[in-house]
Motif scaffolding. Structure first.
Motif, PDB file in Angstrom:
ATOM      1  N   LYS A   7       0.831  -1.209   0.000  1.00 28.48           N
ATOM      2  CA  LYS A   7       0.000   0.000   0.000  1.00 28.48           C
ATOM      3  C   LYS A   7       0.865   1.259   0.000  1.00 28.48           C
ATOM      4  O   LYS A   7       0.592   2.212  -0.735  1.00 28.48           O
ATOM      5  N   LEU A   8       1.898   1.264   0.833  1.00 32.25           N
ATOM      6  CA  LEU A   8       2.747   2.447   0.938  1.00 32.25           C
ATOM      7  C   LEU A   8       3.505   2.725  -0.353  1.00 32.25           C
ATOM      8  O   LEU A   8       3.577   3.866  -0.822  1.00 32.25           O
ATOM      9  N   THR A  11       1.463   4.141  -3.372  1.00 25.94           N
ATOM     10  CA  THR A  11       0.768   5.411  -3.177  1.00 25.94           C
ATOM     11  C   THR A  11       1.576   6.555  -3.780  1.00 25.94           C
ATOM     12  O   THR A  11       2.787   6.648  -3.580  1.00 25.94           O
ATOM     13  N   LYS A  20      -1.217  12.191   0.002  1.00 27.68           N
ATOM     14  CA  LYS A  20      -1.870  10.879  -0.049  1.00 27.68           C
ATOM     15  C   LYS A  20      -1.183   9.886   0.887  1.00 27.68           C
ATOM     16  O   LYS A  20      -1.845   9.037   1.506  1.00 27.68           O
ATOM     17  N   VAL A  21       0.140  10.001   1.008  1.00 30.41           N
ATOM     18  CA  VAL A  21       0.880   9.129   1.919  1.00 30.41           C
ATOM     19  C   VAL A  21       0.532   9.479   3.363  1.00 30.41           C
ATOM     20  O   VAL A  21       0.374   8.602   4.216  1.00 30.41           O
ATOM     21  N   GLU A  23      -2.307  10.634   4.532  1.00 23.90           N
ATOM     22  CA  GLU A  23      -3.621  10.087   4.883  1.00 23.90           C
ATOM     23  C   GLU A  23      -3.556   8.592   5.126  1.00 23.90           C
ATOM     24  O   GLU A  23      -4.231   8.079   6.038  1.00 23.90           O
ATOM     25  N   LEU A  24      -2.768   7.874   4.348  1.00 21.46           N
ATOM     26  CA  LEU A  24      -2.614   6.431   4.541  1.00 21.46           C
ATOM     27  C   LEU A  24      -1.973   6.129   5.895  1.00 21.46           C
ATOM     28  O   LEU A  24      -2.448   5.271   6.653  1.00 21.46           O
ATOM     29  N   LYS A  27      -4.222   6.658   9.026  1.00 20.14           N
ATOM     30  CA  LYS A  27      -5.161   5.558   9.265  1.00 20.14           C
ATOM     31  C   LYS A  27      -4.470   4.378   9.944  1.00 20.14           C
ATOM     32  O   LYS A  27      -5.054   3.734  10.826  1.00 20.14           O
ATOM     33  N   GLU A  28      -3.224   4.106   9.555  1.00 17.14           N
ATOM     34  CA  GLU A  28      -2.495   2.980  10.143  1.00 17.14           C
ATOM     35  C   GLU A  28      -2.130   3.235  11.608  1.00 17.14           C
ATOM     36  O   GLU A  28      -2.016   2.297  12.400  1.00 17.14           O
ATOM     37  N   ARG A 164       9.547   4.480   1.650  1.00 14.18           N
ATOM     38  CA  ARG A 164       8.294   3.974   2.211  1.00 14.18           C
ATOM     39  C   ARG A 164       8.544   2.753   3.094  1.00 14.18           C
ATOM     40  O   ARG A 164       7.760   2.480   4.008  1.00 14.18           O
TER      41      ARG A 164
END
Length: 332
Positions: A7-8, A11, A20-21, A23-24, A27-28, A164
């Motif tokens: 996912k990382l 992105t 965008k990174v 926001e990901l 959440k984690e 990442r």
């Protein structure tokens, strides 16, 4: 971890375009830290409160990329670099813009690959002419490599392991660390690839007692490659020096002791050039003792960077064990 890495790395997030990174990662980390905020530079700072001294852990979110500088009448895009690129590795690779437009990098014909420079290259987004291209992208738009992340056994290949994979290590540590005798700041920094900029401002704001960067480092384990001590599968790399910093001896020795006490595989890293966020952190204010834990990575700054999951696991364990120690003892 495999799902998180995928996912990382997939992105979008070249330098200056890391939202965008952010926001990901938010959440984690939800529920695993006491507070999170994004500062004025765009750094994501997550705070795990503790009774002791401040320790800043920094992994950068940005990846290398390209920015459109000119659109030819035929619809081809001229571009400049964001971060360091090796031109002859770029031909034929796909890039993606934030709006989803995909292109292919190609170049003029050159007899000698060493003569290939970015000003002889272009991006083909499939436009028939300049008018059509201008409906798809604008001057100043940014793109990054467009390459799915692949997992082959214990090896993972993707286009933004730098850094990442360092972000993945920090996330995993934050999720696993229940408490610490230290006051821990996890910093996911911006614009490292263009001058360690996010680390500089976040370190100034936090003013920690100690800083540790988590980043990738090149290996010396490919045929006739550079004579470097680091190899894939050799464990966490403890940095001795690079082009931006000489590691504080007390921190280097502390990391070695922690690795040996906990049977964590490690290797010593001496990198002739390059640098990490620690290069900016250690020069902040009156000076901050700093070090770096590196994840060995083949083909750094290419569309297909490769890491080993055992090395990632060793870095997570080493960092978690460090945070379980009172860092005030290092310099006493």
């Amino acid at each position: 971890m495999k799902e998180l890495i995928k996912k990382l790395t997939e992105t979008f997030g070249p330098s200056g375009q890391e939202s965008k990174v952010v926001e990901l990662i938010k959440k984690e980390l939800e529920g695993f830290v006491d507070e999170m905020f994004v500062d004025s530079m765009g750094n994501l700072i997550a705070h795990k409160k503790g009774p002791g001294q401040k320790i800043l852990l920094s992994a950068h979110m940005d990846e290398i990329g390209f920015m459109v500088t000119h659109i030819e009448k035929e619809g081809f895009l001229r571009f400049t670099n964001i971060g360091y690129h090796i031109p002859y590795t770029l031909k034929g690779f796909r890039v993606i813009f934030e709006n989803g437009v995909v292109g292919v990098i190609d170049s003029h014909n050159v007899d000698n690959p060493n003569d290939l420079k970015l000003d002889k290259m272009f991006i083909d987004i499939g436009a028939k002419d300049k008018e059509e291209a201008e409906k798809m992208v604008k001057i100043g738009d940014v793109c990054g490599f467009y390459n799915p992340t692949l997992i082959s056994g214990n090896r993972v290949i993707g286009n933004s392991m730098d850094d990442r994979i360092g972000c993945a290590v920090l996330i995993k540590v934050a999720q696993e660390l229940k408490s610490s005798p230290n006051d821990v700041y996890y910093v996911f920094s911006v614009q490292e690839e263009v001058g360690l900029r996010g680390a500089k401002t976040s370190a100034y704001r936090i003013n920690p007692n100690m800083g540790i960067a988590i980043d990738v480092t090149p290996t010396g384990d490919t045929p006739e490659g550079k004579k470097l001590n680091v190899k894939l599968g050799g464990g966490a790399a403890i940095k001795v020096k690079d082009g931006s910093m000489i590691t504080h001896p007390a921190i280097k020795n502390f990391m070695i002791d922690i690795a040996e006490q906990n049977d964590i595989p490690y290797q010593m890293e001496v990198l002739p050039s390059g640098g990490t966020d620690a290069g900016a952190i250690h020069l902040t204010k009156e000076g901050i003792p700093s070090g770096t834990i590196s994840i060995p990575c083949r083909y750094v700054h290419s569309p297909s960077e490769m890491i080993d999951l055992d090395d990632v696991d060793a870095c997570v364990k080493l960092l978690r064990c460090i945070l379980n120690e009172d860092i005030s003892k290092i310099f006493s």
